[in-house]
Design an enzyme around this catalytic site. Structure first.
Site, PDB file in Angstrom:
ATOM      1  N   TYR A  53      -5.403  24.203  26.256  1.00  6.23           N
ATOM      2  CA  TYR A  53      -5.459  22.908  26.805  1.00  6.23           C
ATOM      3  C   TYR A  53      -5.070  22.024  25.601  1.00  6.23           C
ATOM      4  CZ  TYR A  53      -7.888  22.138  30.948  1.00  6.23           C
ATOM      5  OH  TYR A  53      -8.116  21.697  32.456  1.00  6.23           O
ATOM      6  N   GLU A  55      -4.544  18.060  26.175  1.00  9.78           N
ATOM      7  CA  GLU A  55      -4.417  16.732  26.631  1.00  9.78           C
ATOM      8  C   GLU A  55      -4.046  15.785  25.556  1.00  9.78           C
ATOM      9  OE1 GLU A  55      -8.256  16.879  28.253  1.00  9.78           O
ATOM     10  OE2 GLU A  55      -7.702  16.414  30.153  1.00  9.78           O
ATOM     11  N   ASP A 199      15.405   8.109  40.966  1.00 10.83           N
ATOM     12  CA  ASP A 199      14.558   9.109  41.156  1.00 10.83           C
ATOM     13  C   ASP A 199      15.989  10.139  41.353  1.00 10.83           C
ATOM     14  OD1 ASP A 199      13.709  11.470  42.129  1.00 10.83           O
ATOM     15  OD2 ASP A 199      12.262  10.370  43.543  1.00 10.83           O
ATOM     16  N   THR A 225      12.601  15.943  39.072  1.00  5.70           N
ATOM     17  CA  THR A 225      11.817  17.270  39.178  1.00  5.70           C
ATOM     18  C   THR A 225      12.740  17.880  38.217  1.00  5.70           C
ATOM     19  OG1 THR A 225      13.078  17.643  41.217  1.00  5.70           O
ATOM     20  CG2 THR A 225      10.645  17.015  41.187  1.00  5.70           C
ATOM     21  N   LYS A 228      15.203  21.758  40.897  1.00  7.07           N
ATOM     22  CA  LYS A 228      16.077  21.730  41.911  1.00  7.07           C
ATOM     23  C   LYS A 228      17.610  22.066  41.366  1.00  7.07           C
ATOM     24  CE  LYS A 228      13.567  18.526  45.045  1.00  7.07           C
ATOM     25  NZ  LYS A 228      12.731  17.766  44.287  1.00  7.07           N
ATOM     26  N   ARG A 234       9.265  24.652  38.594  1.00  4.96           N
ATOM     27  CA  ARG A 234       8.560  23.702  39.054  1.00  4.96           C
ATOM     28  C   ARG A 234       7.856  22.468  38.327  1.00  4.96           C
ATOM     29  NH1 ARG A 234       8.789  23.614  44.638  1.00  4.96           N
ATOM     30  NH2 ARG A 234      10.654  25.141  44.572  1.00  4.96           N
TER      31      ARG A 234
HETATM   32  N1  DSN Z   1      10.660  18.412  49.051  1.00  5.65           N
HETATM   33  C1  DSN Z   1      11.619  17.989  48.294  1.00  5.65           C
HETATM   34  C2  DSN Z   1      12.914  17.990  49.165  1.00  5.65           C
HETATM   35  O1  DSN Z   1      13.110  18.941  49.866  1.00  5.65           O
HETATM   36  O2  DSN Z   1      13.823  17.298  49.118  1.00  5.65           O
HETATM   37  C3  DSN Z   1      11.730  16.527  47.753  1.00  5.65           C
HETATM   38  O3  DSN Z   1      10.375  16.514  47.143  1.00  5.65           O
END
Ligand code: DSN
Length: 416
Positions: A53, A55, A199, A225, A228, A234
């Site tokens: 932990y 924080e 974003d 994120t 991707k 993730r």
């Molecule tokens: N779920 C993602 C996508 O497939 O574009 C975006 O958060």
């Protein structure tokens, strides 16, 4: 990866993992937001760092025993700064929506006006959909693509911004295949007196891999994120100019989250390290070449590609307009043949989100497996034949065999 302890202690879950391994190995993955992480990223995610932990932030924690964890988090931060040239990075966001919530909290008060890309034209839920926190807490003014070009209409966006005077302009997308004009966004925001927030969840890897222009030099805050095109675990992170650092950090913790996921942050460090290597530039370039090749191969087979093509890793196909198959039906039919992709709204879609006119395809995952432009002809052929066999189960079963044979030529990292 081997899972000897799961096999021994939890055979039921072991069998589930093995079936998913098989699905990933034997299928063609065209979901634009998915990818395959490296064994090193998998190891970091499965490490004992999950036991802690912590924080707070490195050097300022609310729990003892964080000296080593601080080093892991700092490593992720240092590498992210190097990768994107960011002044400040917070690697703790658990995923894209919590990261975006933190950015809103850092820059806005409830009720403030935000200019965001309409979800049904390519934006994201967290960019102002009425059912999402963003649409409930803030006053969202949507912007759109031009009806003819299907590219974001920057002149209209400027008019809206100058008329509405939003506090924040959000540039980013989850289903848009064209480059964003970051500099123009910044110029418009400056004229309107708005903050700039990008974003880049979908394209972070292509920016890190030096294939697409980055908003980081221009924008106040940038979220992404990490799983991707960036090919990490993730999770998410927020980059910002130094003057927003304290507001962003406070918004992430204690504003939105409690304890960070230290094993995931360590895996982010691993993925950023991988993205700093020169072969990641080759990977990113190949993702885009593959997307362009797939888009052309589908156009040759009579499919209308929204906006006429792609500049990045994804494309939207108007399957209903081109072949009178709805997106929902297309998704289901190709899944029977072992091809995985996502139904999607297209701009000005006359149909509904759960059964739209389009599908969204992307090449990051296939490219990680080593597929090249020449393989995209085969992918387009299999996809087209599957779609054309929608009522013929026997033909779909036979195409699935071909999909399996094709897929097994390309190894999946982490799966033997
Ligand atoms: N779920 C993602 C996508 O497939 O574009 C975006 O958060």
């Amino acid at each position: 990866m081997n899972y000897p302890n799961i096999e021994k202690n939890d055979p039921r879950l072991y069998e589930i993992i093995k079936r998913e391994e098989q699905r990933q190995k034997e299928g063609i993955e065209l979901i634009a937001s998915e990818n395959y992480v490296s064994p090193a990223v998998l190891e970091a995610m499965g490490s004992i760092l999950t036991n802690k932990y912590s924080e707070g932030y490195p050097g300022k924690r609310y729990y003892g025993g964080n000296e080593v964890i601080d080093q892991a988090e700092n490593l992720a931060i240092e590498r992210a700064k190097e990768l994107f040239g960011a002044e400040h990075v917070n690697v703790q966001p658990l995923s894209g929506s919590p990261a975006n919530l933190a950015v809103y909290m850092a820059l806005l008060n409830p009720g403030d006006k935000v200019l965001g890309f309409s979800l049904d034209q390519g934006g994201h839920l967290s960019h102002g959909h009425p059912l999402n926190f963003s649409g409930k807490l803030y006053t969202i003014i949507p912007y759109f693509v031009d009806k003819d070009t299907e590219v974001v209409d920057m002149d209209e966006l400027e008019e809206i911004a100058l008329r509405e005077k939003p506090k924040l302009i959000l540039a980013g997308f989850s289903a848009y295949s064209r480059s964003m004009e970051w500099k123009r966004f910044k110029e418009i925001a400056d004229k309107a007196g708005a903050y700039t927030f990008a974003d880049i969840a979908h394209i972070a890897g292509l920016i890190a891999g030096k294939q697409l222009e980055s908003p980081v030099p221009y924008f106040d805050v940038v979220s992404t994120t990490t799983h991707k095109t960036l090919r990490g675990p993730r999770g998410a992170m927020i980059m910002c100019k130094e003057k927003f650092a304290s507001a962003v950090d406070k918004a992430v913790f204690p504003g939105v989250q409690g304890g960070p996921h230290d094993h995931i942050n360590a895996a982010k460090a691993v993925a950023f390290g991988e993205a700093l290597k020169s072969d990641f530039v080759d990977y990113s370039a190949q993702v885009i070449r593959n997307a362009k090749a797939l888009s052309s191969a589908l156009q040759k087979r009579g499919y209308r590609v929204v906006s006429g093509g792609t500049d990045n890793h994804l494309m939207l196909i108007d399957v209903y307009g081109s072949k009178q198959i709805t997106g929902k039906e297309a998704e289901k039919v190709v899944e029977c043949a072992g091809i995985c992709m996502k139904k999607n709204m297209i701009p000005f879609d006359p149909r509904k989100p759960l059964d739209p006119s389009g599908i969204r395809l992307g090449t990051p995952a296939l490219t990680t497996r080593g597929a090249k432009e020449s393989d995209m002809e085969m992918v387009a052929d299999l996809l087209d034949r599957a779609l054309m066999s929608r009522t013929d189960d026997a033909r779909l079963a036979s195409i699935q065999k071909e999909v399996r044979e094709f897929s097994l030529k390309f190894p999946v990292p982490g799966i033997a």
